[in-house]
Design an enzyme around this catalytic site. Structure first.
Site, PDB file in Angstrom:
ATOM      1  N   SER A 183       0.843  -1.176   0.000  1.00 28.08           N
ATOM      2  CA  SER A 183       0.000   0.000   0.000  1.00 28.08           C
ATOM      3  C   SER A 183       0.896   1.249   0.000  1.00 28.08           C
ATOM      4  O   SER A 183       1.838   1.321  -0.786  1.00 28.08           O
ATOM      5  CB  SER A 183      -0.955  -0.044   1.196  1.00 28.08           C
ATOM      6  OG  SER A 183      -2.021   0.852   1.033  1.00 28.08           O
ATOM      7  N   ASP A 390      -8.132  -5.155  -6.650  1.00 27.52           N
ATOM      8  CA  ASP A 390      -7.772  -4.094  -5.718  1.00 27.52           C
ATOM      9  C   ASP A 390      -7.946  -2.745  -6.399  1.00 27.52           C
ATOM     10  O   ASP A 390      -7.258  -2.455  -7.383  1.00 27.52           O
ATOM     11  CB  ASP A 390      -6.320  -4.277  -5.280  1.00 27.52           C
ATOM     12  CG  ASP A 390      -5.805  -3.124  -4.440  1.00 27.52           C
ATOM     13  OD1 ASP A 390      -6.631  -2.400  -3.853  1.00 27.52           O
ATOM     14  OD2 ASP A 390      -4.565  -2.963  -4.356  1.00 27.52           O
ATOM     15  N   HIS A 415      -6.188  -6.209  -2.070  1.00 26.26           N
ATOM     16  CA  HIS A 415      -5.138  -5.300  -1.636  1.00 26.26           C
ATOM     17  C   HIS A 415      -4.052  -6.008  -0.824  1.00 26.26           C
ATOM     18  O   HIS A 415      -4.328  -6.616   0.211  1.00 26.26           O
ATOM     19  CB  HIS A 415      -5.776  -4.190  -0.792  1.00 26.26           C
ATOM     20  CG  HIS A 415      -4.911  -2.999  -0.562  1.00 26.26           C
ATOM     21  ND1 HIS A 415      -4.370  -2.263  -1.583  1.00 26.26           N
ATOM     22  CD2 HIS A 415      -4.487  -2.402   0.594  1.00 26.26           C
ATOM     23  CE1 HIS A 415      -3.669  -1.259  -1.077  1.00 26.26           C
ATOM     24  NE2 HIS A 415      -3.720  -1.324   0.234  1.00 26.26           N
TER      25      HIS A 415
END
Length: 455
Positions: A183, A390, A415
């Protein structure tokens, strides 16, 4: 953005349903909760037969302002060390970067990069991001201190930590350091290689949104596609109209039987009742109620004392206001949800909490892309890993940019799913994706070994 890997379709839906105020903050707590649960449920970490000892926790004294040598103020930054697989002092070092939340021992014991460490006899280190978790300055989180919170400050910490820990742990000067992150931390991993190629040998950037964007309406375009994907719990029978209308009503949806067994990440999702979804998530987090009050949200975000939860809602909002944007909106007619806050409403939080104007936020987003290069960062020896389920992959790199900048797009993966501990239920495409990560690192590290040997 969730701080840890999100599983299945549930969390993906929740950020769309809840928008960008207090409910979205709750989603970030959910992401960390899911990650902790995954770590706890994986064998070998914590008490029990056959469990490995917890890794060593340490603290580094870091400059509060690394760009001003005359400023002698400092803070303590937490890190973790796993020497379990370290074969020699000139072996590689896998540095797992923390992002917008607290870090724990699982960062160096499970998932990336611990699963890859035995193959190369690597030392594994986890570094908590400044101003998150317990790595918070003694003065708190007022504006006077928050001005030292940015991705550039975090990268300066990476450099300082790399040099300090090399000395402290007696790592050879020839050891290749590989950064890992997921991320926002995945973006940091890629940027560390971009800005400091003489110190960082390579990077694996999972679900890394390297392009900043003010209005992230594309998030819900991916959500719309995912709602019809059976691979992640959706259904081809889902119609966007009923979803929109249902979110505006108290009835219309219900949880299927699978949700009773798996209350956080939904498999076999059939229909959803948003108010029941709220209760399921709140129960999993041990909270009794969810406030939709704008005034209460602003009041909570203005609190400058570090929060017990260590989630970092105030800190992350500050970074979105001063660097990234990332505001999820749903104003397009094709969006599956109809009641998300519009962009002006989300930008108003920057003004209400930090006194930052809309124009300054827009300018900050543009400067971030200019500084790092957006989706063409120009770094070498970076592997970008994404899942096509994602929503954040649309801000990442999904196609190779050259022979030394690789990209891997895993079908039906959510994700940061590649970073999660391996499980028997992992899909063939996820297993193949992890093999590809291993092979790319193997290629780079073998080349480095040959270069060192003069071959």
């Amino acid at each position: 953005m969730a701080a840890g890997p999100a599983l299945g379709l549930g969390p993906l839906l929740l950020v769309s349903l809840w928008g960008a105020s207090a409910p979205a903050c709750l989603l970030r707590r959910l992401g960390q909760h899911v990650q902790r649960q995954r770590e706890r449920s994986s064998p070998g970490l914590g008490p029990g037969p056959g469990a490995a000892a917890l890794p060593a926790e340490g603290w580094l004294e870091q400059a509060l302002d690394p760009f001003n040598a005359s400023d002698r103020r400092s803070f303590l930054q937490r890190y973790w060390v796993n020497e379990q697989h370290w074969a020699s002092r000139d072996g590689p070092v896998f540095l797992h970067l923390g992002g917008e939340g607290s870090l724990g021992p699982g960062a160096v014991m499970r998932g990336h990069p611990a699963a890859l460490a035995p193959a190369w006899g690597a030392l594994v280190i986890g570094l908590e991001h400044r101003f998150y978790g317990l790595s918070i300055p003694a003065g708190g989180l007022d504006m006077a201190h928050l001005r030292f919170l940015s991705s550039r400050h975090a990268l300066a910490d990476v450099v300082s930590a790399r040099l300090a820990l090399s000395r402290l742990l007696n790592v050879s000067s020839s050891s290749p350091w590989v950064c890992f992150g997921g991320s926002y931390a995945g973006s940091l991993a890629a940027w560390a290689r971009l800005k400091f190629p003489h110190l960082i040998f390579a990077a694996v950037a999972s679900s890394a949104p390297v392009r900043a964007v003010l209005d992230f309406s594309a998030y819900n375009e991916v959500v719309s596609r995912s709602l019809t994907s059976t691979a992640i719990g959706g259904s081809p029978e889902v119609e966007m109209g009923p979803v929109q209308r249902g979110w505006g009503r108290e009835e219309a949806f219900k949880l299927g039987p699978e949700e009773k067994e798996q209350p956080v990440w939904w498999r076999g999702l059939e229909r959803w009742e948003p108010r029941k979804v709220d209760r399921v998530v709140l129960h999993s987090l041990g909270q009794k109620c969810l406030s939709f009050s704008r005034a209460e949200t602003v009041a909570q975000l203005r609190v400058t004392e570090p929060q017990v939860s260590s989630v970092g809602d105030r800190q992350w909002l500050y970074q979105t206001c001063t660097e990234f944007g990332f505001y999820v909106t749903c104003e397009d007619p094709g969006c599956p949800f109809s009641q998300l806050p519009a962009l002006p409403s989300q930008l108003e939080l920057c003004e209400q909490v930090f006194g930052l104007s809309t124009s300054s936020v827009a300018q900050a987003v543009a400067q971030t892309n200019s500084y790092y290069g957006g989706q063409t960062p120009g770094a070498t020896q970076v592997l970008f890993v994404n899942g096509d389920a994602d929503p954040w992959h649309v801000l990442s790199v999904t196609q190779a940019l050259g022979p030394s900048v690789s990209a891997l797009l895993i079908p039906s993966a959510s994700h940061c799913l590649d970073m999660a501990p391996e499980r028997p239920s992992d899909s063939p495409s996820l297993r193949l994706g992890r093999q590809s990560i291993f092979q790319q690192l193997q290629t780079w590290l073998r080349l480095e070994t040959r270069v060192r040997a003069g071959l």
